[in-house]
Design a protein around this motif. Structure first.
Motif, PDB file in Angstrom:
ATOM      1  N   LEU A 144       0.872  -1.207   0.012  1.00 35.41           N
ATOM      2  CA  LEU A 144       0.118   0.081   0.225  1.00 35.41           C
ATOM      3  C   LEU A 144       0.770   1.102   0.130  1.00 35.41           C
ATOM      4  N   PHE A 145       2.041   1.012   0.431  1.00 38.74           N
ATOM      5  CA  PHE A 145       2.939   2.349   0.436  1.00 38.74           C
ATOM      6  C   PHE A 145       4.394   1.913   0.176  1.00 38.74           C
ATOM      7  N   GLU A 146       5.280   2.651  -0.321  1.00 40.99           N
ATOM      8  CA  GLU A 146       6.659   2.579  -0.445  1.00 40.99           C
ATOM      9  C   GLU A 146       7.497   3.144   0.348  1.00 40.99           C
ATOM     10  N   THR A 147       7.119   4.009   1.278  1.00 36.42           N
ATOM     11  CA  THR A 147       7.899   4.936   2.079  1.00 36.42           C
ATOM     12  C   THR A 147       7.479   5.044   3.497  1.00 36.42           C
ATOM     13  N   SER A 148       7.905   5.463   4.321  1.00 35.35           N
ATOM     14  CA  SER A 148       7.554   5.313   5.839  1.00 35.35           C
ATOM     15  C   SER A 148       6.552   6.771   5.740  1.00 35.35           C
ATOM     16  N   LYS A 149       6.805   7.644   4.922  1.00 35.45           N
ATOM     17  CA  LYS A 149       5.962   8.891   4.862  1.00 35.45           C
ATOM     18  C   LYS A 149       4.655   8.503   4.233  1.00 35.45           C
ATOM     19  N   GLU A 150       4.373   7.794   3.185  1.00 32.75           N
ATOM     20  CA  GLU A 150       3.489   7.155   2.682  1.00 32.75           C
ATOM     21  C   GLU A 150       2.755   6.368   3.702  1.00 32.75           C
ATOM     22  N   ARG A 151       3.274   5.623   4.243  1.00 38.07           N
ATOM     23  CA  ARG A 151       2.719   4.760   5.528  1.00 38.07           C
ATOM     24  C   ARG A 151       1.945   5.698   6.551  1.00 38.07           C
ATOM     25  N   LYS A 152       2.665   6.850   6.759  1.00 40.67           N
ATOM     26  CA  LYS A 152       2.161   7.738   7.966  1.00 40.67           C
ATOM     27  C   LYS A 152       0.803   8.451   7.348  1.00 40.67           C
ATOM     28  N   SER A 153       1.082   8.690   5.933  1.00 37.08           N
ATOM     29  CA  SER A 153      -0.207   9.433   5.384  1.00 37.08           C
ATOM     30  C   SER A 153      -1.443   8.792   5.364  1.00 37.08           C
ATOM     31  N   LEU A 154      -1.124   7.439   5.183  1.00 37.03           N
ATOM     32  CA  LEU A 154      -2.342   6.346   4.992  1.00 37.03           C
ATOM     33  C   LEU A 154      -3.015   6.099   6.394  1.00 37.03           C
ATOM     34  N   GLU A 155      -1.892   6.056   7.257  1.00 39.87           N
ATOM     35  CA  GLU A 155      -2.543   5.877   9.107  1.00 39.87           C
ATOM     36  C   GLU A 155      -3.394   7.129   9.333  1.00 39.87           C
ATOM     37  N   ASP A 156      -2.855   8.167   8.780  1.00 43.04           N
ATOM     38  CA  ASP A 156      -3.551   9.511   9.159  1.00 43.04           C
ATOM     39  C   ASP A 156      -4.793   9.427   8.432  1.00 43.04           C
ATOM     40  N   LEU A 157      -5.006   8.972   7.144  1.00 44.13           N
ATOM     41  CA  LEU A 157      -6.280   9.343   6.546  1.00 44.13           C
ATOM     42  C   LEU A 157      -7.229   8.321   7.243  1.00 44.13           C
ATOM     43  N   ALA A 158      -6.709   7.026   7.810  1.00 41.70           N
ATOM     44  CA  ALA A 158      -7.490   5.960   8.359  1.00 41.70           C
ATOM     45  C   ALA A 158      -8.036   6.523   9.692  1.00 41.70           C
ATOM     46  N   ASP A 159      -7.017   7.283  10.527  1.00 46.20           N
ATOM     47  CA  ASP A 159      -7.442   7.960  11.788  1.00 46.20           C
ATOM     48  C   ASP A 159      -8.623   8.925  11.570  1.00 46.20           C
ATOM     49  N   LEU A 160      -8.544   9.792  10.440  1.00 45.83           N
ATOM     50  CA  LEU A 160      -9.555  10.865  10.037  1.00 45.83           C
ATOM     51  C   LEU A 160     -10.870  10.082   9.864  1.00 45.83           C
TER      52      LEU A 160
END
Length: 106
Positions: free
Chosen positions: A8-24
């Protein structure tokens, strides 16, 4: 046929973004449930106010993080884009920004 791992992601930045979207999304859904419970008198006004203030705070913090990282334009845009059907949460988080107990205090 064996399926490979789907990334779902290539970098830790992308992972953090997806986690934040899920949190929202989770905050929006939780707020919708809280508003429904309060309107049905399933929780006390003090329980509602405490939980609602916490969710509003989490919402604002998460929205700022996502907007500043350019993951979303705004929470309102996120709700529209992903067709999140949460009218009570929309009213509480986007429109008023305060618990119903503050708006309707007598």
């Amino acid at each position: 046929m064996i399926m490979g791992e789907i990334k779902l992601f290539e970098t830790s930045k992308e992972r953090k973004s997806l986690e934040d979207l899920a949190d929202l999304y989770s905050i929006i859904r939780a707020t919708e449930s809280l508003e429904t419970a309060y309107s049905r008198d399933a929780i006390t006004p003090s329980e509602y106010a405490e939980s609602c203030k916490r969710l509003i705070s989490q919402f604002k913090t998460t929205e700022v993080a996502l907007v500043s990282s350019k993951a979303i334009i705004s929470a309102e845009n996120f709700i529209r884009e992903y067709q999140v059907d949460c009218p009570r949460a929309y009213e509480r988080l986007i429109i008023s920004g305060v618990p119903a107990t503050v708006l309707h205090a007598s």
